[in-house]
Design a protein around this motif. Structure first.
Motif, mmCIF file in Angstrom:
data_model
loop_
_atom_site.group_PDB
_atom_site.id
_atom_site.type_symbol
_atom_site.label_atom_id
_atom_site.label_comp_id
_atom_site.label_asym_id
_atom_site.label_seq_id
_atom_site.Cartn_x
_atom_site.Cartn_y
_atom_site.Cartn_z
ATOM 1 N N ALA A 1 -5.813 -20.796 -28.815
ATOM 2 C CA ALA A 1 -6.691 -19.656 -28.533
ATOM 3 C C ALA A 1 -7.939 -20.140 -27.815
ATOM 4 O O ALA A 1 -8.463 -21.224 -28.114
ATOM 5 C CB ALA A 1 -7.087 -18.936 -29.822
ATOM 6 N N GLU A 2 -8.399 -19.338 -26.860
ATOM 7 C CA GLU A 2 -9.710 -19.514 -26.260
ATOM 8 C C GLU A 2 -10.471 -18.215 -26.441
ATOM 9 O O GLU A 2 -9.881 -17.123 -26.369
ATOM 10 C CB GLU A 2 -9.595 -19.860 -24.774
ATOM 11 C CG GLU A 2 -9.111 -21.274 -24.521
ATOM 12 C CD GLU A 2 -9.109 -21.646 -23.055
ATOM 13 O OE1 GLU A 2 -10.213 -21.728 -22.472
ATOM 14 O OE2 GLU A 2 -8.014 -21.845 -22.484
ATOM 15 N N LYS A 3 -11.771 -18.334 -26.682
ATOM 16 C CA LYS A 3 -12.590 -17.157 -26.929
ATOM 17 C C LYS A 3 -12.469 -16.156 -25.772
ATOM 18 O O LYS A 3 -12.684 -16.492 -24.611
ATOM 19 C CB LYS A 3 -14.050 -17.556 -27.117
ATOM 20 C CG LYS A 3 -14.939 -16.390 -27.510
ATOM 21 C CD LYS A 3 -16.396 -16.782 -27.521
ATOM 22 C CE LYS A 3 -17.263 -15.548 -27.767
ATOM 23 N NZ LYS A 3 -18.691 -15.845 -27.574
ATOM 24 N N GLY A 4 -12.094 -14.927 -26.120
ATOM 25 C CA GLY A 4 -11.980 -13.862 -25.135
ATOM 26 C C GLY A 4 -10.691 -13.852 -24.346
ATOM 27 O O GLY A 4 -10.483 -12.974 -23.499
ATOM 28 N N ALA A 5 -9.789 -14.821 -24.607
ATOM 29 C CA ALA A 5 -8.559 -14.928 -23.810
ATOM 30 C C ALA A 5 -7.286 -14.734 -24.636
ATOM 31 O O ALA A 5 -6.183 -14.900 -24.129
ATOM 32 C CB ALA A 5 -8.509 -16.283 -23.111
ATOM 33 N N GLY A 6 -7.428 -14.376 -25.928
ATOM 34 C CA GLY A 6 -6.254 -14.134 -26.753
ATOM 35 C C GLY A 6 -5.741 -15.388 -27.436
ATOM 36 O O GLY A 6 -6.227 -16.500 -27.210
ATOM 37 N N ALA A 7 -4.743 -15.194 -28.294
ATOM 38 C CA ALA A 7 -4.100 -16.284 -29.028
ATOM 39 C C ALA A 7 -2.625 -16.326 -28.661
ATOM 40 O O ALA A 7 -2.001 -15.284 -28.426
ATOM 41 C CB ALA A 7 -4.272 -16.079 -30.532
ATOM 42 N N TYR A 8 -2.071 -17.535 -28.664
ATOM 43 C CA TYR A 8 -0.694 -17.727 -28.228
ATOM 44 C C TYR A 8 0.036 -18.706 -29.139
ATOM 45 O O TYR A 8 -0.569 -19.624 -29.693
ATOM 46 C CB TYR A 8 -0.646 -18.281 -26.797
ATOM 47 C CG TYR A 8 -1.151 -17.314 -25.760
ATOM 48 C CD1 TYR A 8 -0.273 -16.513 -25.044
ATOM 49 C CD2 TYR A 8 -2.518 -17.191 -25.508
ATOM 50 C CE1 TYR A 8 -0.736 -15.612 -24.095
ATOM 51 C CE2 TYR A 8 -2.996 -16.298 -24.563
ATOM 52 C CZ TYR A 8 -2.095 -15.507 -23.855
ATOM 53 O OH TYR A 8 -2.553 -14.612 -22.932
ATOM 54 N N LEU A 9 1.333 -18.513 -29.269
ATOM 55 C CA LEU A 9 2.239 -19.497 -29.853
ATOM 56 C C LEU A 9 3.153 -19.940 -28.730
ATOM 57 O O LEU A 9 3.984 -19.157 -28.248
ATOM 58 C CB LEU A 9 3.039 -18.899 -31.010
ATOM 59 C CG LEU A 9 4.218 -19.742 -31.526
ATOM 60 C CD1 LEU A 9 3.789 -21.156 -31.876
ATOM 61 C CD2 LEU A 9 4.876 -19.063 -32.727
ATOM 62 N N ASN A 10 2.973 -21.179 -28.282
ATOM 63 C CA ASN A 10 3.619 -21.651 -27.066
ATOM 64 C C ASN A 10 3.291 -20.660 -25.944
ATOM 65 O O ASN A 10 2.135 -20.507 -25.604
ATOM 66 C CB ASN A 10 5.104 -21.883 -27.294
ATOM 67 C CG ASN A 10 5.339 -22.974 -28.360
ATOM 68 O OD1 ASN A 10 4.487 -23.832 -28.579
ATOM 69 N ND2 ASN A 10 6.475 -22.929 -29.030
ATOM 70 N N ASP A 11 4.237 -19.922 -25.385
ATOM 71 C CA ASP A 11 3.925 -18.989 -24.301
ATOM 72 C C ASP A 11 3.908 -17.528 -24.757
ATOM 73 O O ASP A 11 3.825 -16.629 -23.916
ATOM 74 C CB ASP A 11 4.940 -19.151 -23.162
ATOM 75 C CG ASP A 11 4.705 -20.439 -22.392
ATOM 76 O OD1 ASP A 11 3.529 -20.822 -22.213
ATOM 77 O OD2 ASP A 11 5.686 -21.078 -21.983
#
Length: 268
Positions: free
Chosen positions: A131-141
């Protein structure tokens, strides 16, 4: 994730290096040198080696950044924005040392006291949470969203059992667990706080609570939950979770009722 940032690439590469070391050591777990730092607080050669690899890789990529590490403590940086890495090279050490395949690497980046990026990587399943602030969270892609459940009775919660030797309060924990067990479909305890928070972010768990955690246990996981649309607070509902080490995380519908249950149990 269509475009991977430069920061993602730096952290991913560092985690991959440390993961190779941990996978090798996990296969030889019975031969590891193991010591105790304090009551119920284990450290192995695997922790130290993984942390060394993370430090070297991240220091090379961002030479001005500081560090806060579980094994090596604080290393001051020279970055004008006070950026520093917060690292747990092996979250779930006790699982690791018993051959239980549930542990993770946790790396977060802090800027002026705020977590702006975080990764939790499970080496054995190759699950990289980011996760990056303001860019969402991801699991792999895959983009992550917290659970959509709105009903406490259908929810599954996670927790951690406090360690008495480290100042844990078993009486409060038991009261809280009884309260949550009576209101939900179940409670799970897996022994790796970083993965617990990552699983809240991915919707596997509907919520999670634990007391007296260290910043490196939770820094990356807190951002994962927030960027996946969840809520994170301490037991008083405040957002200064890294300072207190007390964590309550859930989706928007279940955070308030979970908090209410835990508060009520604490005062019982």
């Amino acid at each position: 994730m269509a475009v991977r940032s430069a920061l993602y690439n730096v952290v991913f590469k560092a985690c991959q290096k440390a993961a190779r070391s941990l996978r090798r050591d996990f296969g030889e777990v019975e031969n590891l040198q193991v010591s105790k730092k304090g009551p119920a607080d284990f450290v192995s050669t695997a922790d130290k080696q993984a942390e060394k690899l993370l430090y070297e890789e991240l220091k090379h990529a961002r030479p001005k950044y500081g560090f806060l590490m579980e094994e090596s403590g604080t290393v001051e940086g020279t970055d004008p924005n006070k950026q520093r890495w917060i690292i747990d090279p092996l979250d779930g050490t006790l699982n690791f040392l018993h051959g239980i395949p549930h542990f993770a690497i946790s790396v977060a980046l802090e800027e002026k006291g705020e977590i702006i990026a975080g990764a939790v990587y499970q080496p054995l399943t190759d699950e990289f949470y980011w996760a990056e602030k303001g860019a969402g969270a991801y699991l792999n892609d895959r983009r992550l969203r917290v659970s959509g459940r709105r009903n406490m009775q259908e929810s599954v919660m996670a927790t951690g059992i406090p360690v008495t030797g480290l100042g844990g309060d078993h009486n409060t924990f038991i009261a809280q667990q009884l309260a949550v067990m009576g209101a939900t479909a179940g409670v799970r305890r897996f022994g790796a706080a970083a993965l617990d928070l990552a699983w809240v972010a991915s919707g596997r768990f509907d919520g999670y609570w634990e007391h007296k955690l260290n910043p490196w246990d939770i820094a990356a996981g807190i951002l994962l939950v927030k960027e996946a649309g969840g809520y994170v607070s301490d037991f008083a509902g405040r957002t200064e979770v890294l300072e207190s080490g007390d964590v309550v995380a859930a989706n928007d519908a279940l955070h308030a009722p979970l908090l209410k249950l835990l508060r009520g149990a604490k005062s019982a």
